[in-house]
Design a protein around this motif. Sequence first.
Motif, PDB file in Angstrom:
ATOM      1  N   ARG A   1       0.827  -1.205   0.000  1.00 32.42           N
ATOM      2  CA  ARG A   1       0.000   0.000   0.000  1.00 32.42           C
ATOM      3  C   ARG A   1       0.864   1.259   0.000  1.00 32.42           C
ATOM      4  O   ARG A   1       0.570   2.236  -0.699  1.00 32.42           O
ATOM      5  N   ILE A   2       1.952   1.236   0.773  1.00 39.85           N
ATOM      6  CA  ILE A   2       2.862   2.387   0.803  1.00 39.85           C
ATOM      7  C   ILE A   2       3.516   2.588  -0.559  1.00 39.85           C
ATOM      8  O   ILE A   2       3.615   3.720  -1.069  1.00 39.85           O
ATOM      9  N   ILE A   3       3.959   1.500  -1.176  1.00 39.30           N
ATOM     10  CA  ILE A   3       4.613   1.601  -2.489  1.00 39.30           C
ATOM     11  C   ILE A   3       3.653   2.163  -3.534  1.00 39.30           C
ATOM     12  O   ILE A   3       4.017   3.029  -4.350  1.00 39.30           O
ATOM     13  N   LEU A   4       2.407   1.702  -3.514  1.00 37.95           N
ATOM     14  CA  LEU A   4       1.426   2.197  -4.478  1.00 37.95           C
ATOM     15  C   LEU A   4       1.116   3.677  -4.254  1.00 37.95           C
ATOM     16  O   LEU A   4       0.926   4.435  -5.218  1.00 37.95           O
ATOM     17  N   GLU A   5       1.068   4.101  -3.003  1.00 42.60           N
ATOM     18  CA  GLU A   5       0.834   5.518  -2.722  1.00 42.60           C
ATOM     19  C   GLU A   5       2.006   6.376  -3.193  1.00 42.60           C
ATOM     20  O   GLU A   5       1.810   7.481  -3.722  1.00 42.60           O
ATOM     21  N   VAL A   6       3.226   5.892  -3.017  1.00 40.03           N
ATOM     22  CA  VAL A   6       4.403   6.644  -3.478  1.00 40.03           C
ATOM     23  C   VAL A   6       4.407   6.749  -4.999  1.00 40.03           C
ATOM     24  O   VAL A   6       4.698   7.819  -5.570  1.00 40.03           O
ATOM     25  N   ILE A   7       4.071   5.660  -5.677  1.00 29.74           N
ATOM     26  CA  ILE A   7       3.998   5.699  -7.142  1.00 29.74           C
ATOM     27  C   ILE A   7       2.914   6.670  -7.604  1.00 29.74           C
ATOM     28  O   ILE A   7       3.106   7.441  -8.558  1.00 29.74           O
ATOM     29  N   ALA A   8       1.761   6.647  -6.925  1.00 32.67           N
ATOM     30  CA  ALA A   8       0.683   7.573  -7.282  1.00 32.67           C
ATOM     31  C   ALA A   8       1.094   9.023  -7.044  1.00 32.67           C
ATOM     32  O   ALA A   8       0.751   9.915  -7.834  1.00 32.67           O
TER      33      ALA A   8
END
Length: 245
Positions: A162-169
């Motif tokens: 979830r953290i990785i996806l938020e950083v990518i977004a």
Amino acid sequence: MASAAGILSAEPDFNSRRVTRTFVFRSRSRHRFRIPGWKKEGGMNSTPPGLRLLRPPTVIGQFHTLFFGSVRMFFLGVLGFAVYGNEALHFSCDPDRRELNLYCYNQFRPITPQVFWALQLVTVLVPGAVFHLYAACKNIDQEEILERPLYTVFYIISVLLRIILEVIAFWLQSHLFGFQVHPLFMCEASALEKTFNVTKCMVPEHFEKTIFLSAMYTFTVITILLCIAEIFEILCRRLGYLNNQ
């Protein structure tokens, strides 16, 4: 409730010319209905552990899912439509021609912000949804997630994803929309017609869009911080279980 059976006997009396009617009544049998899952002594059956797993096992995770996630979805669904709903209609260039406005707007917005943020929310929810589906199939209770090391590792992996996806977004949002919406947009329209080289376009309600854009960046940062805090809470509670043993 009783009902007449419809059996009627009539005997004529020639002296008094009266008819004696005899009705035979038959009571209707009662039917008992039983509610599935209901017991007389215990009430409703208890829900299986897998179906009770509707919330994350941590306090921070519950706050993020129930409160902050709802506020974020409400902010995007209601205010996002009010700010960005009619942007394409009010986007105008010089000269004000329909084909030029559409061409420059597609150049200004490769993807609409509402679609991008909706995809972001759905993508971020996927790791948690997969873990909860796995927990429901295995009948894993909330306490078992923190007691068993394998389940704890799986849950931490879902939070890290979830953290990785938020950083990518966050990175994609900064490249697509920037951090500020300017009132003028310089459109390269030479591919549409040779007479159009670089034309100026007016961006409607640029100040409101800047505020909304800053709010969405803030929501992303808060989500990342909550996920990091949730991992620390999991580790602290896991150490507490180990110390109690």
